[in-house]
Enzyme design. Structure first.
Site, short mmCIF file in Angstrom:
data_model
loop_
_atom_site.label_atom_id
_atom_site.label_comp_id
_atom_site.label_asym_id
_atom_site.label_seq_id
_atom_site.Cartn_x
_atom_site.Cartn_y
_atom_site.Cartn_z
N CYS A 101 0.80 -1.23 0.00
CA CYS A 101 0.00 0.00 0.00
C CYS A 101 0.83 1.28 0.00
CB CYS A 101 -0.98 0.02 1.17
SG CYS A 101 -0.96 -1.42 2.20
N ARG A 130 7.72 -10.76 5.52
CA ARG A 130 7.54 -10.46 6.93
C ARG A 130 8.43 -11.36 7.77
NH1 ARG A 130 1.04 -9.42 6.61
NH2 ARG A 130 1.24 -7.81 5.00
N GLN A 148 0.69 -11.76 -2.45
CA GLN A 148 -0.67 -11.22 -2.33
C GLN A 148 -1.20 -10.86 -3.71
OE1 GLN A 148 -0.06 -7.85 0.26
NE2 GLN A 148 -0.63 -9.04 2.05
N ASP A 150 -2.88 -8.37 -4.46
CA ASP A 150 -3.23 -7.16 -3.73
C ASP A 150 -3.97 -6.17 -4.63
OD1 ASP A 150 -3.26 -5.66 -1.48
OD2 ASP A 150 -1.13 -5.21 -1.45
N HIS A 152 -5.65 -1.94 -4.39
CA HIS A 152 -6.00 -0.74 -3.62
C HIS A 152 -6.93 0.14 -4.43
CE1 HIS A 152 -2.23 -2.07 -1.63
NE2 HIS A 152 -3.01 -1.87 -0.59
N LYS A 235 -11.51 -4.24 9.12
CA LYS A 235 -11.53 -5.13 7.95
C LYS A 235 -12.79 -5.98 7.92
CE LYS A 235 -7.92 -7.59 9.46
NZ LYS A 235 -6.96 -8.69 9.43
N HIS A 281 -8.24 -1.67 0.82
CA HIS A 281 -7.26 -2.71 0.53
C HIS A 281 -8.03 -4.03 0.36
CE1 HIS A 281 -4.07 -0.25 2.74
NE2 HIS A 281 -5.18 0.23 3.24
ZN ZN Z 1 -2.84 -2.57 1.33
#
Ligand code: ZN
Length: 406
Positions: A101, A130, A148, A150, A152, A235, A281
């Site tokens: 992000c 991570r 991910q 991912d 946005h 979330k 997200h």
């Molecule tokens: Zn994000």
């Protein structure tokens, strides 16, 4: 072996030759074989296919950043323990991205956006890193390198509901394809430890009530979970369960009013003024590693045709049938069907046992009769004898089944 061990994705993944760990590379860092990479790619293609009609565009970012980005986002401070840090030869501090992000905000911020251009929806399937403790690592469910799917969405406050519902539809379509039932958890902050989160109480109250309203409007089967929120916002977390009663945490959609504040993200509204925007997200698979683990366990390794790394095994009975088998293989490949020929010296019975063990959805048996009549005899991994047919009829049947993601 207990039923659980039988059905462990680590065992199935190894049997199907999908991924591997190496002592030299380290625990928690899976590497994907050619077959495993096919599965990843198919999952991602499906997600992107579902996202495309909703205006998502692909973006690409580097895997590291200067510390400055995470000073602004708050990750350097609040995410410190999980961050892999790197020093350059000039002594500059960098980090491996633990999420995408902050980078994506800088793509949005490259130019001013009129309200007419909102929302901006960026999608990117990429790895994040991570620093988990090695004691916590195991299989694909706890890894240091996480892929991910991912996305946005940068949108106006009055677009939150619509954008959330669109993503919710994508989540529904994705998981119902596999026969899962979804439950949703509204993951809120822990009111006892406000210091763990970014942003003010007012911003959080607003964001949490927006999510509750969306879940109520959708008449969803939801629960609320205090202390389950992300660093920057509440979330929606989806739980998928199967007929055998197993449940996994899968997709997530997150509302973020903090990051846009920290990066001063705005659009120009109808009055020509700067208006603060919000970010949403989302990850449909959650992560490709976790999703693969869930699907391997859910299907006990018998992946659906469209997702199978090898879709068809061609089984010539004897050497006399090898040439015709190669011709059939070529025809299947022209139609983008993933196929292999078993040219071993094994008996037909053994070859059939092997293709079932490898959990390939279909086998084609080829003997004298098939060569003479220019046909193939189809059998499924569940033992169904589907009879003789031409290669042409076979490929159109398979293509239909793949397209419908049966
Ligand atoms: Zn994000």
């Amino acid at each position: 072996m207990s039923e659980l061990e039988q059905n462990d994705h680590r065992r199935i993944g190894q049997e199907l030759d999908l991924f591997v760990f190496s002592d030299l590379v380290g625990p928690g860092l899976p590497m994907w074989t050619p077959k495993g990479t096919v599965v990843r790619q198919e999952l991602d293609n499906f997600v992107q296919e579902l996202r495309a009609p909703h205006g998502y565009e692909r973006v690409t970012i580097p895997h590291i950043t200067k510390r400055d980005l995470y000073n602004t986002s708050g990750h350097w401070e609040k995410f410190a323990e999980d961050l892999f840090r790197i020093n350059s030869r000039e002594g500059k501090e960098y980090a491996l991205k633990p999420m995408n992000c902050p980078h994506h905000t800088q793509i949005f911020a490259r130019k001013p956006h009129s309200y007419r251009e909102m929302p901006q929806c960026y999608a990117e399937t990429t790895m994040v890193y991570r620093d988990e403790q090695s004691g916590e690592l195991g299989g694909l469910t706890r890894v240091l390198s996480i892929t991910q799917d991912d996305a946005h969405v940068f949108c106006r406050t009055n677009q939150i509901k619509e954008e959330f519902l669109k993503i919710w539809d994508i989540v529904d379509k994705f998981y119902s394809t596999f026969g899962f039932i979804l439950r949703v958890r509204l993951s809120f902050r822990d009111p006892e430890t406000p210091e763990k989160y970014l942003g003010t109480k007012e911003i959080w109250d607003h964001a949490e009530s927006a999510l509750r309203e969306i879940a109520e409007e959708r008449r969803a089967d939801f629960i609320e979970g205090a202390g389950e929120a992300a660093l920057y916002g509440p979330k929606l977390d989806f739980m998928a369960s199967n007929a055998a009663g197993r449940e996994w945490q899968v997709a997530t959609i997150q509302l973020d009013m903090n990051m846009p504040d920290r990066f001063d993200l705005t659009c120009i509204n109808e009055q020509g003024e700067k208006e603060r925007i919000v970010m949403i997200h989302s990850a449909i698979t959650g992560s490709i590693e976790r999703c693969t683990a869930v699907l391997l366990e859910h299907f006990e390794g018998k992946l659906p045709l469209w997702l199978s790394p090898v879709q068809v095994k061609v089984l010539p009975i004897g050497e006399a049938h090898f040439e015709y088998a190669q011709k059939v293989l070529k025809d299947l490949k022209v139609d983008n069907i993933r196929a292999e020929v078993d040219e071993s010296n094994e008996s037909l019975g053994k070859k059939i046992a092997n293709f079932k063990k490898e959990k390939v959805p279909y086998a084609l048996v080829i003997g004298d009769k098939e060569v003479a009549e220019d046909k193939v005899t189809l059998e499924s991994r569940s033992g169904d004898k589907l009879g003789q047919m031409s290669v042409e009829d076979l490929t159109s049947k398979l293509k239909r089944e793949i397209k419908e993601r049966k």
